[in-house]
Design an enzyme around this catalytic site. Structure first.
Site, short mmCIF file in Angstrom:
data_model
loop_
_atom_site.label_atom_id
_atom_site.label_comp_id
_atom_site.label_asym_id
_atom_site.label_seq_id
_atom_site.Cartn_x
_atom_site.Cartn_y
_atom_site.Cartn_z
N PHE A 1 44.29 102.87 21.00
CA PHE A 1 44.65 103.95 21.92
C PHE A 1 46.14 104.27 21.89
O PHE A 1 46.58 105.20 22.56
CB PHE A 1 44.24 103.60 23.36
CG PHE A 1 44.93 102.38 23.91
CD1 PHE A 1 46.19 102.48 24.46
CD2 PHE A 1 44.31 101.15 23.89
CE1 PHE A 1 46.83 101.36 24.96
CE2 PHE A 1 44.94 100.03 24.39
CZ PHE A 1 46.21 100.14 24.93
N GLY A 2 46.93 103.54 21.13
CA GLY A 2 48.37 103.76 21.09
C GLY A 2 48.83 104.31 19.75
O GLY A 2 48.21 104.06 18.71
N VAL B 1 52.65 105.28 17.53
CA VAL B 1 54.10 105.25 17.43
C VAL B 1 54.48 106.24 16.34
O VAL B 1 54.01 106.15 15.20
CB VAL B 1 54.63 103.85 17.09
CG1 VAL B 1 56.15 103.87 17.01
CG2 VAL B 1 54.17 102.85 18.14
N ASP C 1 57.79 87.71 26.32
CA ASP C 1 56.97 88.00 25.15
C ASP C 1 57.85 88.10 23.91
O ASP C 1 57.72 89.03 23.12
CB ASP C 1 56.19 89.31 25.37
CG ASP C 1 55.00 89.43 24.43
OD1 ASP C 1 54.28 90.44 24.52
OD2 ASP C 1 54.80 88.53 23.59
#
Length: 542
Positions: free
Chosen positions: A271-272, A274, A400
């Site tokens: 769903f992403g 870049v 993270d």
């Protein structure tokens, strides 16, 4: 942002049918001045059909328009199913018969969705249309989510004054399935914040809770695992304060969408996305940017995660930290997060994988990098260490630290970035242990994994795993260990093995970072001193 409208040819029975929402209906539901076609001359807009359209409490009926293009009426059957919370909705009714024929002239028909007004709930409704020619039949489903309020009268809604002249942009976005309607509420909130931006001071909350500004989520969707928060013992501030803080940041970072130009896709997940692109400031000067956004089918949780995690480094300025440049949530489309970029920059994990001939996430167009030496690895680790030390000096925990959340240029200069979209772009690095959180299990310190206790020492642990990634060219840590067994594995004293060709001195640093007790791990200044001395020795040796 440009939207890709997926069109798929349907069986013959739908090839002679138009089904759409008139411009008045689109305006009433979504605030757009354009017609929205679900089926148009044998082509279907899958994004429109897959989008769960919200129906406000003030709207109690839905209007559809259809027309047979087969020179004769087409047989149909209609069914309305209440999928959830039936106690909040009376039985839906149709203004036409449940079976009959689609006329050859445009006809508008209506579905009544009367709330009982005894229960406040969101009711999922599916309208199924079956169209047949001879022995061929095809079913399409229109999904709606009706908002019902308790003891709330339904005011009359006028649609006769809705604009009917559609602009090309409106048609473009509406034809993409109205995915931007998911951000309607966020856009209104951001507009209000923009008006107050000159009067309000930016305030950071003392504690960024792991579920701030986010609804509950499940492992199957993006999980509510926030990367950045301030390390403090102050009790968690109210959720509305955290939301206000994020909205204020968005307001201060807001840029005009028309100044952004997308060129190519750098990475793509479920769903992403870049993109590489350019941004022109008010003086017309262009700069290279990286644009993070989501696909049309992204959920509200994923949109919120993108905004929250992408804005957490707002206000951080350091040569080893990649902070967000701007945010755009215009036109009711998916949000854009802009980062200063250059053609030579790459994701560090992709870079390391390319060093051994592996590509992931749709990355293309980059030549294989030269082999890395131990000297290179230590220098890159020092860059990440400097960036992390600056974050800690600003009282910000990363939580993270990993190769996937760093970038590197052709001169092997490394910068720490946020983790927005990381769970989607690198799904193999995140796991859910039944606690509704997709977390980087194999990068977490033992206390962070078992007790969710984060500190500068837990970031040091993750930095040791990052150093291991650098020396192994981004092999998967604990590849042979099941995620559910990692905590017991660490508790029993097991750690990552020494990589091949890794000097004993360098592996000793990693092992030092993985000490069982946080108090026994090295501090960042201690690591900086040791790695700089070790790098100097390597330089003299070479």
């Amino acid at each position: 942002m440009q939207w890709l409208v997926l069109l798929v040819f349907l069986p013959t029975c739908l090839a002679h049918l138009n089904v759409y929402l008139s411009s008045a209906e689109v305006w009433r539901l979504l605030g757009l001045t354009a017609e929205l076609y679900y089926v148009r001359e044998g082509q279907i807009n899958l994004y429109a059909l897959n989008f769960l359209v919200p129906v406000p409490a003030t709207i109690g009926e839905l209007n559809f328009t259809w027309q047979s293009l087969a020179r004769k009426p087409l047989p149909y059957s209609l069914r309305v199913d209440v999928v959830s919370n039936p106690e909040a909705l009376h039985t839906p009714t149709l203004s036409i018969a449940s079976t009959g024929f689609v006329p050859t002239e445009p006809q508008t028909w209506q579905v009544e969705l009367p709330c009982t007004r005894t229960v406040a709930a969101e009711v999922d409704v599916t309208i199924s249309l079956n169209v047949s020619i001879g022995s061929n039949s095809t079913v399409v489903h229109f999904r709606r989510r009706k908002i019902c309020l308790k003891d709330s009268p339904r005011p009359a809604v006028r649609v006769d004054n809705a604009p009917h002249s559609a602009t090309s942009a409106d048609i473009f976005y509406a034809g993409a399935g109205c995915a931007g309607a998911l951000l309607l509420i966020a856009a209104v909130a951001a507009a209000g914040c923009r008006a107050r931006a000159r009067k309000l001071r930016r305030a950071r909350s003392e504690e960024q809770d792991a579920h701030a500004f986010l609804p509950d989520s499940s492992c199957k969707s993006a999980a509510s695992y926030t990367s950045y928060r301030r390390p403090t013992s102050v009790p968690t501030v109210a959720a509305e304060e955290r939301a206000r803080d994020l909205q204020q940041r968005i307001a201060e970072l807001t840029i005009q969408r028309c100044r952004v130009r997308l060129r190519s896709v750098a990475m793509e997940g479920t769903f992403g996305r870049v993109y590489r692109g350019t941004y022109a400031d008010e003086d017309g000067r262009e700069q290279e940017v990286l644009v993070k956004t989501v696909a049309e089918h992204a959920s509200q949780v994923q949109l919120s995660l993108l905004l929250q995690e992408g804005c957490m480094l707002y206000g951080i300025h350091h040569e080893r930290v990649l902070s967000v440049l701007g945010v755009s949530i215009e036109d009711q489309t998916a949000p854009f997060l802009l980062y200063p970029w250059g053609s030579q920059w790459r994701n560090l994990k992709q870079f390391l994988l390319a060093c051994r001939g592996v590509t992931i996430g749709g990355a293309t167009g980059c030549a294989p990098p030269p082999p890395l030496t131990t000297q290179h690895v230590v220098r890159m680790a020092l860059h990440a260490l400097d960036g992390l030390a600056y974050l800690h000096s600003q009282h910000v925990l990363h939580k993270d630290i990993s190769a996937r959340n760093c970038v590197v240029d052709e001169n092997l200069r490394v910068m720490i970035a946020d983790n927005a979209l990381s769970r989607d772009l690198f799904p193999a690095d995140y796991h859910c242990l039944g606690d509704n959180e997709n977390r980087p299990i194999k990068w977490l310190a033992l206390e962070a994994l078992s007790k969710k206790q984060f500190s500068p020492a837990s970031d040091v642990w993750a930095l040791g795993v990052l150093l291991w990634e650098l020396t192994t060219l981004s092999h998967q840590p604990y590849a042979e260990v099941d995620p559910f067994e990692v905590a017991a594995y660490l508790r029993d004293g097991y750690r990552l093995q020494q990589p091949a060709n890794c000097p004993d001195e360098l592996f000793a640093v990693m092992a030092y970072c993985w000490a069982m007790s946080p108090d026994d791990r090295p501090t960042l200044p201690q690591l900086q001193i040791f790695l700089r001395d070790f790098h100097a020795q390597l330089t003299r040796f070479v």
